[in-house]
Motif scaffolding. Structure first.
Motif, PDB file in Angstrom:
ATOM      1  N   ASP A  48     -10.163  -4.730  -1.865  1.00 15.47           N
ATOM      2  CA  ASP A  48     -10.173  -4.564  -3.315  1.00 15.47           C
ATOM      3  C   ASP A  48     -10.214  -3.078  -3.662  1.00 15.47           C
ATOM      4  O   ASP A  48     -11.274  -2.514  -3.903  1.00 15.47           O
ATOM      5  N   ASP A  49      -9.081  -2.425  -3.607  1.00 13.82           N
ATOM      6  CA  ASP A  49      -9.007  -1.045  -4.103  1.00 13.82           C
ATOM      7  C   ASP A  49      -7.585  -0.777  -4.574  1.00 13.82           C
ATOM      8  O   ASP A  49      -6.802  -1.717  -4.730  1.00 13.82           O
ATOM      9  N   ASP A  50      -7.253   0.480  -4.812  1.00 11.46           N
ATOM     10  CA  ASP A  50      -5.933   0.759  -5.401  1.00 11.46           C
ATOM     11  C   ASP A  50      -4.810   0.759  -4.371  1.00 11.46           C
ATOM     12  O   ASP A  50      -3.637   0.896  -4.720  1.00 11.46           O
ATOM     13  N   HIS A  51      -5.162   0.638  -3.080  1.00 15.36           N
ATOM     14  CA  HIS A  51      -4.182   0.597  -1.987  1.00 15.36           C
ATOM     15  C   HIS A  51      -3.330   1.860  -1.897  1.00 15.36           C
ATOM     16  O   HIS A  51      -2.291   1.867  -1.270  1.00 15.36           O
ATOM     17  N   ARG A  52      -3.786   2.926  -2.544  1.00 17.62           N
ATOM     18  CA  ARG A  52      -3.054   4.199  -2.448  1.00 17.62           C
ATOM     19  C   ARG A  52      -3.925   5.275  -1.816  1.00 17.62           C
ATOM     20  O   ARG A  52      -3.429   6.191  -1.173  1.00 17.62           O
ATOM     21  N   PHE A  76       0.846  -1.203   0.000  1.00 19.83           N
ATOM     22  CA  PHE A  76       0.000   0.000   0.000  1.00 19.83           C
ATOM     23  C   PHE A  76       0.875   1.244   0.000  1.00 19.83           C
ATOM     24  O   PHE A  76       2.084   1.175   0.199  1.00 19.83           O
ATOM     25  N   THR A 109      -4.198  -6.605   2.181  1.00 17.88           N
ATOM     26  CA  THR A 109      -4.047  -7.299   0.898  1.00 17.88           C
ATOM     27  C   THR A 109      -5.361  -7.900   0.417  1.00 17.88           C
ATOM     28  O   THR A 109      -5.484  -8.257  -0.750  1.00 17.88           O
ATOM     29  N   ASP A 134      -7.642   9.289  -3.996  1.00 18.71           N
ATOM     30  CA  ASP A 134      -8.909   9.988  -4.229  1.00 18.71           C
ATOM     31  C   ASP A 134     -10.062   9.426  -3.409  1.00 18.71           C
ATOM     32  O   ASP A 134     -11.140   9.995  -3.386  1.00 18.71           O
ATOM     33  N   ALA A 135      -9.836   8.288  -2.751  1.00 21.89           N
ATOM     34  CA  ALA A 135     -10.944   7.616  -2.065  1.00 21.89           C
ATOM     35  C   ALA A 135     -11.419   8.411  -0.852  1.00 21.89           C
ATOM     36  O   ALA A 135     -10.692   9.242  -0.296  1.00 21.89           O
ATOM     37  N   TYR A 155       3.673   1.457  -3.274  1.00 23.74           N
ATOM     38  CA  TYR A 155       2.928   0.251  -3.606  1.00 23.74           C
ATOM     39  C   TYR A 155       3.611  -0.528  -4.736  1.00 23.74           C
ATOM     40  O   TYR A 155       3.945   0.044  -5.784  1.00 23.74           O
ATOM     41  N   ASN A 165       0.629   6.353   3.759  1.00 22.14           N
ATOM     42  CA  ASN A 165       1.196   6.766   2.485  1.00 22.14           C
ATOM     43  C   ASN A 165       2.661   6.333   2.348  1.00 22.14           C
ATOM     44  O   ASN A 165       3.126   5.983   1.275  1.00 22.14           O
ATOM     45  N   GLU A 176       2.446   5.074  -1.300  1.00 21.58           N
ATOM     46  CA  GLU A 176       3.093   5.599  -2.503  1.00 21.58           C
ATOM     47  C   GLU A 176       4.173   4.664  -3.045  1.00 21.58           C
ATOM     48  O   GLU A 176       4.581   4.810  -4.187  1.00 21.58           O
TER      49      GLU A 176
END
Lengths: 483, 552
Positions: free
Chosen positions: A333-337, A94, A330, A340-341, A98, A320, A96
């Motif tokens: 289910d998302d971008d792990h960053r 996760f 892990t 914008d969420a 990642y 971050n 920056e």
């Protein structure tokens, strides 16, 4: 070279990190060791240091059969340094960084942040041992006494785990911090432990069970999120600590459960239908269900405070940076960053509790707290199933997240367990119906009498369904009369 | 990008001539319009760019070493009706910010060297101005000890930067007008706000120049003045100079520069340049005569020249290097011996010049906008002038005792008298005085250890190093520091370091490098100067700059 899972006993400190080949860290840890033993003797469990206790010791990191049970005197316990096996090709899950290879050394730019997190985690481990040191004198059974000591020695091992990381990866600063972990004291005015809940007293066994259920569960959630860390040694350390932490939660859940069960059984035997007939129930020598609920309210709310502010820059930075992730990162289910969420965060707006969408990155603490609440609700459901089975009409509930808070957005508000914002006067008027007061504490204290005969249990708590290590009911978990 | 080379010599000059006649030298600026360092501009009207200034710096240096008998240097133009129009505007308008900043810093250092030649070494600069002398041109004049202006109704001095270009006279102009020449502040305000400048009587009245001379008597008067200045100089007469022979330098691939006394190794990933200085391999010259015979081959001079070149190379050509690590290797007693020869013969012109040169190189280190760290390790030779490098650094790490598997002697640090009185910083204090500004006792405690070989524990106790670590911690602590440093904002670090390095009193130099430079570098970033409609960009188009009128 050690293979994964193999534990070396060739140094004073059992380990699977190749300590005998790491002169630098071995020297540092051996220097730290006497101070630790002094600390254990002075501030560890009071009165039982020279007794043989049937304890499990971690001897491997293989999930199947990692522990061995045997009698040992606590100061001679083999506190080892055990990391879960390294996962080949692990990447940072996760933040920056990642997808980059997990760090095997501390990245210089995150050194201070990592050290702070490790120190805070490390500080809680000895703190709970200190908090619980007087409980041995009033153990309701040898079984419970042994469980207390098991929890204590493993908190001690978790301290070792954090100290190892400090010594191995943080140089002179790390050694200083490791010494500091032995200098702070739970409840001390001069040098208190870092987190509030770890300076509260654990005056009785119900408090101990509540603590291990609720507060150790915070520890579990913190370990879960540190187990996701991009700093691989921290991740591996925490993954193995979680193996042990499960037992602490078991002690808490079954301890509270057995207390509830004994109360319900006593009520049934005496024919008492009304759980709120406190006088009548207490006269049976058991703890009435409303008082147990009050203890639950207290420990749950104190534990929520441990998650920190709902919206936190520190938490966002740590996420971050790839240092501290989310619960089961892990599997999310998302971008792990999370650039914008958003994430729904409870807020106090004009005296009302409202939910606002906030940047998910800064709401990391809130999310972990929500996961914690879900996790904590499981045991409460099982307690209620047990109450229902006895036929008593009572349900335990988790109070509202805003109830009795000292940290975060609700710190300034007075909120009922049901989630209603009320005036300070209304709070004062009803506080004692929601939180234990002096007389509740005194009553519980009056029941705290040691039961030291194998197989016997104090009257306020039911025996466990099954013994530790499958031992029979009258097994002598702690040998009180021989050294 | 082409590598900017700071090495040159008179036969390769395109913009300057040196003419020596006994005690007086003429340093003639005659800029080749087409000799710019980069494409895209012409160096009209004796305007200059970094290439012109590199030659000037070389000339100033050679006058000290190759022409020690020269006591007065007349700085003048080789062109008719123009002295110097200053830094080339098109060059400035087109240059990257970092280049402008480093260009200004280097030109400032050279101007300081011109002043120091007079003050420290009795080689005085006299500026003979005929024609327009504007901006950086007047700043060149300001760096001289005496300014003679032709009283011809047209020759003038000017600092037109503010009205014309929306920037500052950043090569010491504003500072020297008020600090050195002590021009009244309101007159300075008038002077710095006018494009056309000041000529004749008013220029003298306002102390913008020292002397007015008619064109007819110009040559004669300038020479007479030069001879008078020469006569008053304390500089020894009838001495032979030494030749500053070309440096032994090889670029060993893009990441390595190897000199005879040091090497530079660049770690691109970490953004780190390591300068490792090798102590002398041979005994010190047995006498100052031998030193003179060795000339530029003497270790102590070679090392200064090579270090100077390495620093300039890193500054201008290696912008991605954020940290400069200094290491040394060699026999501490040999370093001490080489230094001692200079100290014992400091009445000799060459020994004196070499010590003064080290002073300038050390100042160059102070003013290098990179994180500076000294690693004092086993086998190192941080003695005296080399120890001074560690004191110039932002931090120093010293290794305690022997390292496992390393048979070099444990690290030591040795103070010598030079650490107390030979190498003032631009604040006019020694580095140790500056270091111990709040603890004078520590300074005395350090002084009491002169000549002692200090192990790490003692050096740390005396406050001479930042940290001492044994081999257990060494690698990790150093690595972590370097990584952490690399993670910070270079801008914030530059600002932080520049502020922390220069505690204590202000001097003209600190004001130039602190106040003037910092403001100039801010203005160089602002749209009013460098934006599409900014004055610097529009210069020469006939359009005026359009300004955002808000004050900041």
């Amino acid at each position: 070279m050690l293979t994964a899972g193999e534990v070396s006993y060739d140094t004073q400190i059992p380990n699977n990190v190749g300590l005998s080949g790491d002169r630098r860290v071995l020297k540092a840890l051996e220097r730290w060791h006497p101070g630790y033993i002094d600390w254990w003797k002075n501030l560890g469990p009071e009165g039982f240091q020279d007794r043989m206790v049937y304890l499990r010791t971690a001897v491997s990191v293989d999930p199947k059969g990692w522990a061995r049970f045997d009698y040992v005197k606590m100061p001679e316990y083999r506190w080892g340094i055990l990391l879960a096996p390294q996962v080949e090709g692990r990447t940072i899950p996760f933040g920056e960084h990642y997808g980059e290879p997990a760090w095997q050394e501390v990245p210089g730019e995150y050194r201070a942040m990592l050290r702070r997190l490790i120190v805070i985690q490390g500080d809680t481990e000895p703190a709970s041992v200190e908090q619980q040191r007087h409980l041995g004198a009033t153990a309701p059974s040898l079984y419970d006494l042994r469980n207390l000591f098991q929890v204590n020695v493993e908190e001690g091992r978790h301290l070792w785990a954090m100290v190892y990381l400090l010594h191995k990866y943080f140089g002179a600063d790390g050694r200083e911090e490791a010494d500091g972990l032995l200098q702070r004291r739970s409840g001390s005015a001069e040098a208190p432990r870092m987190l509030g809940a770890f300076n509260e007293a654990t005056p009785d066994w119900l408090s101990f069970f509540m603590f291990t259920y609720f507060t150790d569960r915070d520890g579990k959630m913190q370990l879960e999120s540190l187990a996701q860390s991009g700093f691989d040694p921290l991740s591996r350390t925490c993954r193995f600590m979680l193996t042990e932490e499960a037992h602490h939660m078991f002690v808490g859940e079954t301890g509270v459960g057995r207390t509830i069960q004994r109360t319900c059984e006593a009520m049934r035997e005496a024919g008492i239908e009304d759980p709120s007939d406190i006088e009548a129930v207490r006269a049976l020598g058991v703890i009435d269900l409303p008082t147990i609920q009050k203890k639950l309210n207290l420990h749950f709310s104190l534990s929520l405070d441990l998650f920190g502010a709902e919206v936190s820059t520190n938490a966002a930075n740590a996420f971050n940076a790839g240092i501290k992730g989310r619960y089961q990162e892990t599997k999310i289910d998302d971008d792990h960053r999370l650039l914008d969420a958003t994430y729904p965060v409870s807020q106090l707006v004009d005296g009302r509790i409202e939910t606002t969408e906030m940047p998910a990155l800064s709401a990391i603490n809130m999310r972990l707290r929500d996961d914690y609440i879900r996790d904590a609700a499981g045991g409460v459901r099982r307690w209620n199933a047990m109450i229902a089975k006895t036929g008593v009409a009572f349900e335990m509930t988790l109070p509202h997240e805003a109830f009795n808070r000292r940290i975060g957005v609700f710190a300034e508000a007075q909120v009922t367990p049901g989630g209603e914002v009320i005036s300070p006067e209304a709070w004062d008027a009803q506080r004692n119906s929601w939180l234990p007061d002096g007389s509740d504490g005194a009553f519980i204290q009056s029941l705290m009498k040691a039961e030291s005969e194998p197989g016997k249990y104090a009257g306020w708590i039911a025996p466990p369904k099954i013994g530790i290590d499958n031992k029979p009911g009258d097994f002598e978990y702690v040998k009180l009369h021989e050294a | 990008m082409t590598v900017i080379d700071f090495q040159t010599e008179p036969s390769r000059y395109r913009h300057w001539r040196i003419e020596v006649d006994g005690e007086v030298a003429q340093l003639i600026m005659d800029v080749d319009e087409d000799g710019g360092l980069f494409d895209g501009y012409q160096l009209k009207l004796n305007s200059y760019d970094l290439g012109v200034d590199i030659e000037l710096a070389d000339a100033v240096q050679r006058l000290r070493f190759e022409h020690p008998a020269v006591r007065a240097v007349v700085l003048r133009s080789g062109k008719e009706r123009v002295f110097c129009a200053g830094a080339n505007i098109r060059m400035l308008a087109g240059a990257a910010h970092a280049h402008k900043v480093n260009f200004c810093k280097f030109t400032n250092e050279t101007r300081n060297t011109m002043e120091a030649a007079g003050a420290d070494s009795g080689q005085h600069y006299i500026c003979a101005v005929q024609g327009a002398c504007a901006g950086g041109g007047y700043e060149l004049a300001l760096a001289c000890d005496h300014i003679i202006l032709a009283d011809d109704g047209s020759s003038s001095v000017a600092l037109p930067e503010v009205p014309l270009l929306a920037v500052l006279p950043g090569t010491g102009g504003l500072t020297r007008v008020t600090d050195k020449r002590k021009v009244r502040r309101d007159r300075a305000d008038v002077f710095c706000a006018m494009e056309e400048g000041v000529k004749g009587q008013r220029a003298r009245e306002w102390r913008l120049v020292d002397e007015l001379v008619s064109n007819a008597a110009f040559e004669e008067s300038v020479l007479a003045r030069a001879k008078e200045v020469a006569r008053k100089s304390s500089r020894p007469t009838a001495v032979e100079g030494i030749a500053l022979t070309p440096l032994q330098r090889s670029f060993d691939g893009p990441d390595s520069v190897v000199y005879s006394t040091l090497s530079v190794a660049i770690d691109r990933v970490g953004g780190i340049a390591t300068i490792e200085i090798h102590g002398p391999g041979e005994a010190a010259p047995d006498s100052v005569e031998t030193l003179q015979a060795q000339g530029a081959a003497a270790w102590v001079l070679r090392c200064a020249r090579e270090l100077d070149d390495a620093l300039l190379h890193l500054r201008l050509n290696e912008l991605d290097v954020g940290v400069v690590v200094f290491r040394t290797s060699g026999d501490p007693s040999l370093v001490a011996a080489h230094e001692k020869l200079l100290l014992e013969n400091d009445a000799h012109w060459l020994a004196r010049e070499i010590l003064l040169y080290w002073r300038r190189v050390l100042k160059r280190i102070d003013l290098t906008s990179r994180s500076l760290v000294a690693l004092i390790e086993p086998g190192s030779c941080f003695v005296g002038m080399l120890a001074e490098i560690a004191f110039a650094c932002d931090r120093s790490y010293m290794a305690e005792g022997s390292f496992e598997g390393d048979n070099r002697p444990p690290a030591t640090l040795t103070l010598t008298p030079v650490n107390f009185d030979r190498f003032p910083m631009s604040n006019d204090l020694s580095r140790l005085e500056t270091r111990f500004l709040g603890e004078p006792d520590s300074l005395e405690a350090a002084r009491a250890q002169v000549g002692q070989t200090l192990p790490a524990e003692q050096a740390a106790d005396l406050g001479l190093v930042t940290f001492a670590f044994d081999d257990i911690d060494w690698d990790d602590e150093v690595r972590i520091f370097l990584e952490e440093r690399a993670s910070f904002s270079p801008d914030a670090l530059t600002g932080m370091e520049a502020n922390l390095r220069f505690a204590g009193p202000e001097t003209m130099e600190t004001r130039i490098f602190g106040r003037l430079t910092a403001w100039q570098n801010w203005i160089f970033q602002r749209p009013n100067a460098v934006g599409e409609e900014g004055a610097l960009r529009r210069y020469g188009t006939g359009l005026r700059g359009t300004y955002d009128k808000r004050r900041v």
